[in-house]
Design a protein around this motif. Sequence first.
Motif, PDB file in Angstrom:
ATOM      1  N   VAL A  12     -14.365 -61.553 -12.871  1.00  0.00           N
ATOM      2  CA  VAL A  12     -15.541 -60.711 -13.093  1.00  0.00           C
ATOM      3  C   VAL A  12     -16.586 -61.412 -13.945  1.00  0.00           C
ATOM      4  N   LEU A  15     -19.869 -62.503 -12.562  1.00  0.00           N
ATOM      5  CA  LEU A  15     -20.934 -61.565 -12.219  1.00  0.00           C
ATOM      6  C   LEU A  15     -22.005 -61.586 -13.301  1.00  0.00           C
ATOM      7  N   VAL A  18     -21.743 -60.069 -17.262  1.00  0.00           N
ATOM      8  CA  VAL A  18     -20.388 -59.801 -17.741  1.00  0.00           C
ATOM      9  C   VAL A  18     -19.970 -60.871 -18.746  1.00  0.00           C
ATOM     10  N   LEU A  37     -12.702 -54.995  -8.618  1.00  0.00           N
ATOM     11  CA  LEU A  37     -13.839 -54.075  -8.718  1.00  0.00           C
ATOM     12  C   LEU A  37     -14.015 -53.284  -7.432  1.00  0.00           C
ATOM     13  N   ARG A 163     -23.257 -48.723 -15.716  1.00  0.00           N
ATOM     14  CA  ARG A 163     -22.858 -50.117 -15.819  1.00  0.00           C
ATOM     15  C   ARG A 163     -21.861 -50.470 -14.719  1.00  0.00           C
ATOM     16  N   LYS A 166     -23.436 -50.661 -11.304  1.00  0.00           N
ATOM     17  CA  LYS A 166     -24.183 -51.905 -11.066  1.00  0.00           C
ATOM     18  C   LYS A 166     -23.245 -53.068 -10.773  1.00  0.00           C
ATOM     19  N   LEU A 167     -22.135 -53.109 -11.507  1.00  0.00           N
ATOM     20  CA  LEU A 167     -21.169 -54.185 -11.266  1.00  0.00           C
ATOM     21  C   LEU A 167     -20.586 -54.079  -9.869  1.00  0.00           C
ATOM     22  N   GLN A 170     -22.865 -55.311  -7.314  1.00  0.00           N
ATOM     23  CA  GLN A 170     -22.809 -56.782  -7.216  1.00  0.00           C
ATOM     24  C   GLN A 170     -21.605 -57.223  -6.397  1.00  0.00           C
TER      25      GLN A 170
END
Length: 696
Positions: A12, A15, A18, A37, A163, A166-167, A170
């Motif tokens: 992660v 990304l 992070v 994720l 948050r 958004k991750l 991605q």
Amino acid sequence: MTAPAALSDIPVTQLKGVAARLAERLATLHIHTVQDLLFHLPSRYQDRTRIAAIGRVRLGDDVMLEADILSCELDFGRRRSLVCKIKDASGIISLRFFHFSAAQKKMLAPGNRLRCYGEIRSGKNGYEIYHPEYQVLRPDEMSPVADRLTPIYPATDGLQQTRLRKLIDQALAYLQLPASLPDWIPAETLHQFAYPSLADALEYLHHPPVQAPVAQLLAGEHPAQQRLAFEELLSHRLCLRRLRQQSAQLLAPVMRAQNKLSQAFLKQLPFTLTQAQARVCGEISQDLTLDQPMLRLLQGDVGSGKTVVAALAALQAVDSGYQAVIMAPTEILAEQHLANFTQWLAPLGLQPGWLSGKVKGRQRQQTLQALQDGSSRIAVGTHALFQDGVEFNRLGLIIIDEQHRFGVHQRLALREKGNNGEGIPHQLVMTATPIPRTLAMSAYADLDCSVLDELPPGRTPVNTVIISNERRDNVIERIHQACLQGNQAYWVCTLIEESESLQCQAAEATLAALQAQLPDLAIGLVHGRMKATEKSAVMSAFKQGGLHLLVATTVIEVGVDVPNASLMIIENPERLGLAQLHQLRGRVGRGAKASHCLLLYQTPLSQIGKQRLGIMRDSNDGFYIAEQDLAIRGPGQVLGTRQTGLMSFRIADLVRDAALLDPVKSTADKFEQEYSSHIDPLVNRWLGDRELYGNV
Ligand code: ADP
Ligand code: MG
């Protein structure tokens, strides 16, 4: 960009945004890679595609509002809070904040317009929303509404939904890269069950479109979810099979089926085997003649006669020159086995060895010596039998009673322990808690299964009654009468399992109260903290009719056999699992007399509590009871796997997804034959990091 990497290899931290701290927080959710994720699915969804009218909201609704701020003031009620009144064309509502900053207060100035989202509650003066998510709009700003449902993820402290979203966005972008997340479910299988591809399923679940069937999604029944549950169950099944195949390649002692010891034993047994016993003994006996280790689960309801089956298996091992051990989870059950085996085997000239945590000093040395030099052929005990320092001469068979308290890994560890150059011992696992088929198919897919589906003749079903504790005095009088007429009764005190000492105290207090109320009855007490000699003195007094009433903790759950006892009172039955209640109740109804079980519950009883005790009243069938218990409480509780960590699924739910198990089974067959190269990567995806399935 270099060659595309598998998403399971991309940490992660690659990304955007992070850093170490965020990575740590993600790790607490078991998210380490981009793939993790993607598999971190929403637990629910919110609808932010519509703006609701304040005048039409209802209590409990999750709504999005857009309105002008009328006022924003501190409220010094019981707890200081900031209350912000907002108004749209249809009405006025309050937003309440218990935590807020000065900056927040400034933004919420009268005259500003905001968009907010939250749940409608009833407050002091009408409806309120506590701590809504909100966004202050610039004058004339036309912020678009969401064009799809908003996912809500399992989160953790310091990691907000926005948050996480958004991750995950991605991570979803990576799905566009070729070969980033291979779909190990072949197209024909997807087609067969009308499942979406892996990428489509994940995309859908993270970003469901506006028209998505929310109820179906919330119930976990959408094809996109079912596809993932299917994949997860399939990987478990394939993994257990792989364990099983590895096990089949190991060598085990070969034991002859026809043997003098078993014949002599059967001849002196005071009864003949039931058909079910005979069939199951045949299945086990056959396994023992093979040179690969038996891994068999014997399921049989309380009182179905598993002990005789165990004895016959043990004798087959002994006759072929091997040792056999019988292990029980509690001292009292192990003692009961010892008593049975001692009595049964004496005529054959065999004396079972005995080992529990309480066997110490010289006696322990002697037992250990006899096991090591082989003079002890059969041993009975608790898991003390498998502690360091215990060595066997030629261990050929391990029998474990009440196995459901152990997990796969413990089972295999035991077997390893028995491996001393003579090959891997055979293993027979006996459980009196009938395991619902769905669980057996998954949790125990690595075992062969035998079922004792018949009780020995002459049993009378127990009549079960549910009574409120408010009628305790009536109950006590009823016991009084029954005992005066020559019946014997158990009074079972239950308490939350963790605290044995509290449980014993409660039993002692109950004993005192009953003695005061029933001075003309002989009342005894047995609990887990008593010395073995004291316990067995009380038990044998009860067995011989010297006591009318036996107050006991749940230690009598297993093993105790007093045919004249025909009445049982169970206090606070609502605290116990149904399987355990069924076990307890199995202590009565062992003779020809009509037996009764009174479930003395504490008021008020919850709806589920009522439902569960109703099941006990209506059925004496352990399998049915276990199925119902599973439906109500879920597999973790029923199997006791919360402790062992045996069966935890990320997405699948054995109750909800029971219908998938048959398709999973047939697909597993297909994988073996046609897609064997998919098996390892699939198992790795779902189970790779769990030591449970590690190198066994
Ligand atoms: P469980 O399966 O609950 O361990 P047990 O092995 O303790 O059951 O057997 C319950 C009782 O039934 C014991 O008293 C046992 O001796 C008796 N029993 C077992 N098999 C038979 C049979 N075939 N006929 C009559 N009684 C039997
Ligand atoms: Mg038993």
